[in-house]
Design a protein around this motif. Structure first.
Motif, short mmCIF file in Angstrom:
data_model
loop_
_atom_site.label_atom_id
_atom_site.label_comp_id
_atom_site.label_asym_id
_atom_site.label_seq_id
_atom_site.Cartn_x
_atom_site.Cartn_y
_atom_site.Cartn_z
N SER A 21 0.83 -1.20 0.00
CA SER A 21 0.00 0.00 0.00
C SER A 21 0.86 1.25 0.00
O SER A 21 0.51 2.27 -0.60
CB SER A 21 -0.93 0.00 1.22
N ASP A 23 3.73 1.50 -1.50
CA ASP A 23 4.15 1.68 -2.91
C ASP A 23 3.07 2.43 -3.68
O ASP A 23 3.39 3.31 -4.50
CB ASP A 23 4.38 0.32 -3.59
N ALA A 24 1.81 2.11 -3.44
CA ALA A 24 0.72 2.78 -4.15
C ALA A 24 0.68 4.27 -3.79
O ALA A 24 0.48 5.12 -4.68
CB ALA A 24 -0.61 2.12 -3.81
#
Length: 159
Positions: A21, A23-24
């Motif tokens: 998450s 990374d997102a």
């Protein structure tokens, strides 16, 4: 000369080929930075490296500390995107480990008393709820401020 950024992903888990998450959230910031002609050159997932506890820039006597190389990469950029999850109501332990290692900056000043992070900006990419994100960004920004980073207004993004 164009500005460059580097992101630290302080997810609690190693990458193992899977996005997190965090990374997102970093990806969202990468898009917004690009709109301002800032290149996000690299994301480092801290859990993939050996970063032992400590408050110096090299704790690796015999352990193979990866922090010195990570530190060098961080300091070669203008902007630090500091990403991590909220865990049990606060920024996760991997992020805290990074902040502890940055504590070394306070004793690594130049001839004018400036820390290695002097003139560099830090922003946050926090994954978690609003109340936890506010508390975590307060902790994070105070620690980054103490170690010489400039924190611009509105520098925390979260979900």
């Amino acid at each position: 000369m164009p500005l460059t950024a580097i992101a630290l992903n302080c997810s609690l888990k190693k990458s193992l080929g899977e996005a997190s998450s965090t990374d997102a959230m970093i990806a969202v910031l990468k898009e917004h930075l690009a709109e301002q002609d800032v290149e996000l050159a690299e994301t480092i997932r801290i859990a993939d490296y050996n970063v032992p506890p400590g408050v110096t820039s090299n704790e690796g006597e015999g352990e193979g500390d990866d922090w010195p190389a990570i530190r060098e990469k961080i300091l070669s950029h203008d902007i630090l995107v500091f990403g991590g999850p909220i865990w049990m109501g606060q920024i996760g332990s991997v992020a805290k480990r990074v902040l502890e290692r940055m504590d070394a900056f306070t004793s690594e000043t130049d001839g004018q008393g400036r820390m290695p992070s002097f003139g560099k900006v830090a922003i946050a990419a926090i994954v978690g709820n609003e109340d936890g994100a506010h508390w975590s960004s307060a902790q994070l920004f105070q620690s980054l401020n103490d170690t010489g980073w400039t924190i611009p207004a509105g520098a925390a993004c979260y979900w």
